[in-house]
Write a protein that holds these residues in place. Structure first.
Motif, mmCIF file in Angstrom:
data_model
loop_
_atom_site.group_PDB
_atom_site.id
_atom_site.type_symbol
_atom_site.label_atom_id
_atom_site.label_comp_id
_atom_site.label_asym_id
_atom_site.label_seq_id
_atom_site.Cartn_x
_atom_site.Cartn_y
_atom_site.Cartn_z
ATOM 1 N N ALA A 1 0.833 -1.199 0.000
ATOM 2 C CA ALA A 1 0.000 0.000 0.000
ATOM 3 C C ALA A 1 0.868 1.250 0.000
ATOM 4 C CB ALA A 1 -0.892 -0.026 1.234
ATOM 5 N N GLU A 2 0.274 2.344 -0.398
ATOM 6 C CA GLU A 2 1.022 3.600 -0.385
ATOM 7 C C GLU A 2 1.450 3.937 1.034
ATOM 8 O OE1 GLU A 2 -0.380 7.093 -2.488
ATOM 9 O OE2 GLU A 2 -1.382 5.800 -3.945
ATOM 10 N N GLY A 3 2.666 4.370 1.184
ATOM 11 C CA GLY A 3 3.154 4.782 2.492
ATOM 12 C C GLY A 3 3.727 3.667 3.334
ATOM 13 N N GLU A 4 3.654 2.420 2.840
ATOM 14 C CA GLU A 4 4.225 1.336 3.638
ATOM 15 C C GLU A 4 5.746 1.319 3.542
ATOM 16 O OE1 GLU A 4 1.632 -2.399 2.497
ATOM 17 O OE2 GLU A 4 2.612 -2.669 4.435
ATOM 18 N N TRP A 5 6.395 0.803 4.584
ATOM 19 C CA TRP A 5 7.840 0.578 4.541
ATOM 20 C C TRP A 5 8.037 -0.928 4.694
ATOM 21 C CZ3 TRP A 5 11.937 3.628 7.911
ATOM 22 C CH2 TRP A 5 13.223 3.281 7.481
ATOM 23 N N VAL A 6 8.379 -1.566 3.598
ATOM 24 C CA VAL A 6 8.506 -3.012 3.585
ATOM 25 C C VAL A 6 9.961 -3.412 3.454
ATOM 26 C CG1 VAL A 6 7.836 -5.129 2.367
ATOM 27 C CG2 VAL A 6 6.249 -3.190 2.484
ATOM 28 N N GLY A 7 10.421 -4.277 4.342
ATOM 29 C CA GLY A 7 11.771 -4.792 4.248
ATOM 30 C C GLY A 7 11.756 -6.136 3.534
ATOM 31 N N HIS B 1 9.666 8.071 5.182
ATOM 32 C CA HIS B 1 8.523 7.241 5.563
ATOM 33 C C HIS B 1 7.482 8.090 6.270
ATOM 34 C CE1 HIS B 1 6.172 3.915 7.008
ATOM 35 N NE2 HIS B 1 6.470 4.159 8.270
ATOM 36 N N GLN B 2 7.964 8.974 7.141
ATOM 37 C CA GLN B 2 7.040 9.859 7.858
ATOM 38 C C GLN B 2 6.275 10.750 6.904
ATOM 39 O OE1 GLN B 2 9.128 12.116 10.845
ATOM 40 N NE2 GLN B 2 8.196 10.852 12.432
ATOM 41 N N ARG B 3 6.918 11.108 5.799
ATOM 42 C CA ARG B 3 6.255 11.988 4.830
ATOM 43 C C ARG B 3 5.413 11.225 3.822
ATOM 44 N NH1 ARG B 3 11.110 14.025 4.706
ATOM 45 N NH2 ARG B 3 11.486 15.748 6.134
ATOM 46 N N GLY B 4 5.342 9.915 3.986
ATOM 47 C CA GLY B 4 4.406 9.169 3.145
ATOM 48 C C GLY B 4 4.991 8.495 1.916
ATOM 49 N N THR B 5 6.314 8.487 1.779
ATOM 50 C CA THR B 5 6.904 7.773 0.637
ATOM 51 C C THR B 5 6.761 6.275 0.865
ATOM 52 O OG1 THR B 5 8.554 9.528 0.489
ATOM 53 C CG2 THR B 5 9.003 7.527 -0.756
ATOM 54 N N THR B 6 6.416 5.555 -0.166
ATOM 55 C CA THR B 6 6.354 4.102 -0.096
ATOM 56 C C THR B 6 7.769 3.568 -0.271
ATOM 57 O OG1 THR B 6 4.234 4.223 -1.262
ATOM 58 C CG2 THR B 6 5.248 2.052 -1.058
ATOM 59 N N ILE B 7 8.203 2.704 0.639
ATOM 60 C CA ILE B 7 9.586 2.232 0.588
ATOM 61 C C ILE B 7 9.642 0.716 0.544
ATOM 62 C CG2 ILE B 7 11.815 2.228 1.779
ATOM 63 C CD1 ILE B 7 11.029 4.793 3.165
ATOM 64 N N LEU B 8 10.408 0.211 -0.419
ATOM 65 C CA LEU B 8 10.679 -1.226 -0.500
ATOM 66 C C LEU B 8 12.190 -1.375 -0.366
ATOM 67 C CD1 LEU B 8 9.467 -4.091 -1.145
ATOM 68 C CD2 LEU B 8 10.150 -3.690 -3.486
ATOM 69 N N MET B 9 12.642 -2.014 0.700
ATOM 70 C CA MET B 9 14.076 -2.021 0.982
ATOM 71 C C MET B 9 14.617 -3.431 1.188
ATOM 72 S SD MET B 9 16.006 -0.054 4.095
ATOM 73 C CE MET B 9 15.536 -1.112 5.460
ATOM 74 N N VAL B 10 15.611 -3.784 0.397
ATOM 75 C CA VAL B 10 16.285 -5.061 0.579
ATOM 76 C C VAL B 10 17.422 -4.838 1.560
ATOM 77 C CG1 VAL B 10 17.645 -6.880 -0.510
ATOM 78 C CG2 VAL B 10 15.765 -5.803 -1.754
ATOM 79 N N GLU B 11 17.452 -5.637 2.609
ATOM 80 C CA GLU B 11 18.466 -5.408 3.644
ATOM 81 C C GLU B 11 18.868 -6.719 4.302
ATOM 82 O OE1 GLU B 11 20.153 -2.499 4.777
ATOM 83 O OE2 GLU B 11 21.153 -4.065 5.920
ATOM 84 N N HIS B 12 20.189 -6.876 4.471
ATOM 85 C CA HIS B 12 20.717 -8.088 5.100
ATOM 86 C C HIS B 12 20.730 -8.004 6.617
ATOM 87 C CE1 HIS B 12 22.079 -11.156 2.494
ATOM 88 N NE2 HIS B 12 22.896 -10.413 1.800
#
Lengths: 266, 259, 280
Positions: free
Chosen positions: C33-39, C196-207
């Motif tokens: 969804a818009e605004g989610e921060w998914v790792g 993220h606080q400002r509503g950007t949708t983030i998809l982040m690959v992280e080890h």
């Protein structure tokens, strides 16, 4: 008996400032596994290059296994020091893993039997058994890093320098690395690991050297390396995750999971 | 030298501020005229003008350091060789032991050396007073495709980066015991271990760069908005035309018998 | 009731690179969804990077290969939109700081301006966006420096600023901090928290699983090209399959080895609470 000794070493890159300020870098390392930590720019990579003779000190002396590095060629130092660079793609060029791993000892003109022995051991220890005939570029980054590490070990050097070996590695790989350096320490080798991975430092390295702005701020057992919080902050490092948890529970400064569980009484 | 390759020297002289196109035309026409002009004194004249411009740009000292390093050996070599070996030699001027020097050869050498001096002067004048990025920008404002402009602008940074990569690779291979200096067979053996990682890493880096450029929208067909304006004037435009026409004019004059 | 459209939808997506014998990802279905921060995390070759490339459209447009199923980003099918067209709304930050700089600009602020200029944005607007982006990532003080003089951490922030100048609604990050030291990494994560606080949708690959659990309210675990878990980190890292194939944060492992009751904590705060309770 210190295998690596630096005394009052001064060095500056052309057109640059002194990496190690007055009175110069002084450090002595014995066998076992030592972590070299510190912010980028603290002088870690310069130090490792001084050990193998890629860089020559402006002043002071660098001695490895009794050899004065200033008087030896890099090729001569390569017999004593196995160096694994951070970016494996800076050195891979052979068509098979085996050819790549055996490159070092072949270039050093070691007898065939020695080469075979060293290569076999290195491949096994680095989890590359069964991948000998694969083209290194068909391997993922993690496995290519292992090929680079194996290449540094195949010559059976007394001193091993690993530059950021855990970068890009998953947990099973880091475990294999931990057991590898432990094995090397058991064999009486001197291992120096340059890393930002503090969890690995806590788990695998019995000694730690903290470098900050070209000066040694701490050199001693890893267990006590993170005790001085001001030092840790100034040096731009952070303690292992397990240590953060131990502190919150008032369990002292455990740096490894085993130490933590022991402190807990489990 | 911070950043990429560049001879550019900071400054605010008229030449620094002039439109890159003006300077480009000036350089090319000065070189062309130096080689077309028939006699020594014309070429000396062009050289004097160029040196005056170099002085006006405030880069005389820097210029001498670099130019002398290049021109002195060439000039001496020309004089030394042409002076005694030129086929048109007839009039003896002096002798150094068994080697006799003739006027015709020396004159020929002097002319050649002065022409080369003009070439070097004009080129350095341009390089010292023009930012590489400005050259590309000026050309793109005149219609050069953004892709070509990018190639020019990025070459200056990518070349040093590639050299740095080559240095790292050399370090890595030397640390394995590879000898990279010395006898020819030794250096030949070092060729593949040094070149292959460089080529492969460069290809990977190029691919990564290409992806990063696309992700930023490079290549979108939009009307290009000038990043900044250059100082241009009627005088400069007139000068460019005059110089550009002087070249074919000089050629015609030569054909017509200008001596 | 307003229904917000999802930012990213993967609908039974499979993708194989050109001449690859196997698919890099198979049967991926995800809705973000818009605004989610998914790792996103997983072992090597799990398909995590491919996921980012698919969301950006580099797969299949740049790499060729065979795409099955549908990737819809901000309502548009990735097959119909080229990468450069996407660049106005979607950004992708790669691992290597050095190859993301255009190499064609001699000043940091000019470098940040590169993206908007490619989009034909008017000059005053470009300047406003550049100032804003540099402020967001904390490099305003480096505006006049030459990009090649910057450290790895600074370069990565510069690359991020370059993307933010486009004001993307969706930001994809493929292991953005793996080549940075801890200080450099922390700086990047701070910027992301702000976005993220400002509503950007983030998809982040992280080890770094510990970080992932601290920062991301939702984690997708992948292995061998498939999604094996999708949910809050506490749930995901308590699954056997994830523990075996992907790994677990240090705190979780300590809880397991310390014989704490399930579910095991994944963050330091929760771990401290759980252990304190067990000691008492």
């Amino acid at each position: 008996m210190p295998e690596i000794r630096l005394e009052d070493v001064r060095f500056a890159y052309p057109g640059g400032v002194d990496v190690y300020p007055e009175p110069g870098l002084t450090l002595a390392l014995g066998d076992g596994v030592t972590a070299l930590v510190g912010e980028n720019g603290a002088g870690k990579t310069t130090l490792t290059k001084l050990l193998i003779g890629l860089l020559r000190p402006r002043a002071g002396s660098v001695t490895v296994q009794g050899e004065d590095v200033a008087k030896a060629t890099v090729a001569a130092m390569a017999r004593i020091v196995g160096y694994s660079f951070q970016n494996p793609d800076d050195q891979l060029f052979e068509r098979t893993v085996r050819a790549e791993v055996s490159f070092g000892p072949r270039v050093l003109r070691k007898p065939v039997a020695e080469v075979e022995r060293g290569v076999a051991w290195a491949l096994e220890a680095c989890g590359l058994k069964g991948r000998e005939e694969v083209h290194p570029h068909d391997l993922g980054l993690s496995e290519r890093k292992w090929v680079a590490i194996a290449s540094a070990l195949a010559g059976e050097p007394q001193v091993v320098v690993l530059d950021e070996p855990t970068l890009g590695q998953d947990y099973p790989s880091r475990e294999r690395l931990r057991s590898l350096v432990a094995q090397l320490a058991d064999m009486g080798r001197t291992v120096l690991v340059v890393t930002h991975d503090m969890d690995f430092v806590g788990e695998a390295c019995s000694s730690t050297v903290v470098l900050s702005e070209g000066a040694v701020r701490y050199a001693g057992p890893t267990a006590a390396a993170f005790a001085d919080r001001d030092l840790v902050e100034e040096a731009g490092i952070e303690p292992p995750h397990v240590t953060s948890l131990a502190r919150r529970l008032g369990l002292g400064d455990a740096v490894s999971e085993r130490a933590f569980l022991a402190a807990l009484g489990r | 030298m911070a950043g990429g390759l560049s001879l550019y020297a900071e400054g605010t002289s008229l030449l620094h501020r002039a439109h890159p196109l003006t300077k480009g035309v000036l350089t090319l026409s000065a070189i062309a005229l130096a080689f077309i002009a028939p006699s020594l004194w014309w070429v000396v004249g062009i050289l004097v003008v160029l040196l005056a411009l170099v002085t006006a740009a405030g880069v005389l000292r820097r210029f001498f350091a670099v130019a002398l390093a290049i021109l002195l050996p060439i000039t001496l070599l020309l004089l030394a060789v042409q002076g005694f070996a030129n086929p048109l030699n007839r009039t003896v001027v002096f002798a150094l032991g068994p080697i006799v020097y003739y006027r015709e050869g020396l004159a020929f050498a002097a002319l050649a050396a002065l022409r080369i001096a003009c070439l070097v002067s004009a080129t350095f004048l341009f390089s010292f007073t023009t930012r590489p990025a400005d050259i590309a920008e000026a050309l793109m404002q005149r219609g050069l495709s953004p892709r070509m402009g990018y190639v020019v602008q990025s070459a200056l940074q990518i070349i040093p980066q590639t050299l740095e990569m080559a240095g790292r690779i050399q370090d890595a291979q030397r640390a394995r015991g590879l000898e990279t200096q010395g006898s020819l067979p030794r250096r030949a053996r070092a060729y593949l271990p040094l070149m292959l990682p460089l080529v492969l890493s460069s290809l990977v880096a190029t691919q990564e760069r290409a992806m990063a450029l696309e992700v930023r929208g490079f290549g979108l067909k939009v009307k290009r908005i000038a990043r900044y304006e250059f100082f241009d004037s009627t005088l400069q435009r007139a000068l460019r035309w005059a110089l550009a026409l002087a070249v074919p004019g000089a050629i015609v004059a030569r054909v017509a018998g200008w001596r | 009731m307003e229904v917000t459209r999802p930012a990213l939808v993967f609908d039974r997506v499979g993708y194989a690179y050109q001449e690859a014998p196997r698919e890099a990802v198979s049967d991926i279905s995800l809705t973000i969804a818009e605004g989610e921060w998914v790792g996103v995390t997983g072992p090597t070759n799990a398909g995590k990077s491919t996921l980012c490339l698919l969301a950006m459209g580099l797969a299949p447009h740049f790499f060729g290969g065979r795409l099955k199923g549908g990737v819809t980003v901000l309502g548009k099918d990735s097959r119909q939109v080229s990468v450069i067209e996407r660049s106005a709304e979607v950004g992708l930050l790669f691992q290597n700081p050095f190859t993301q700089v255009s190499g064609a600009r001699e000043r940091v602020d000019d470098e940040v301006a590169f993206g908007p200029e490619c989009h034909g944005v008017a000059r005053p607007e470009v300047e406003a966006r550049v100032a804003e982006a540099m402020e967001r990532v904390g490099i305003a003080h480096l505006a006049a420096r030459h990009p090649m003089d910057l450290s790895g951490g600074q370069l990565q922030r510069l690359a991020l600023a370059g993307l933010l100048a486009m004001r993307p609604a969706v930001l994809l990050l493929d292991e953005p901090t793996s080549q940075l030291d801890p200080a450099g990494a922390a700086a990047i994560f701070d910027v992301l928290a702000g976005l993220h606080q400002r509503g950007t949708t983030i998809l982040m690959v992280e080890h770094r699983l510990e970080r992932l659990c601290e920062l991301c309210p939702r984690v997708v675990a992948m292995a061998a090209g498939r999604v094996i878990a999708d949910g809050p980190p506490d749930e995901v890292f308590n699954r056997e399959a994830v523990q075996e194939r992907v790994g677990i944060p240090v705190f979780t492992r300590l809880a397991r080895d310390g014989a704490l009751p399930r579910p095991w904590p994944v963050r330091v705060g929760d771990a401290a609470t759980a252990f304190a309770k067990s000691i008492a």
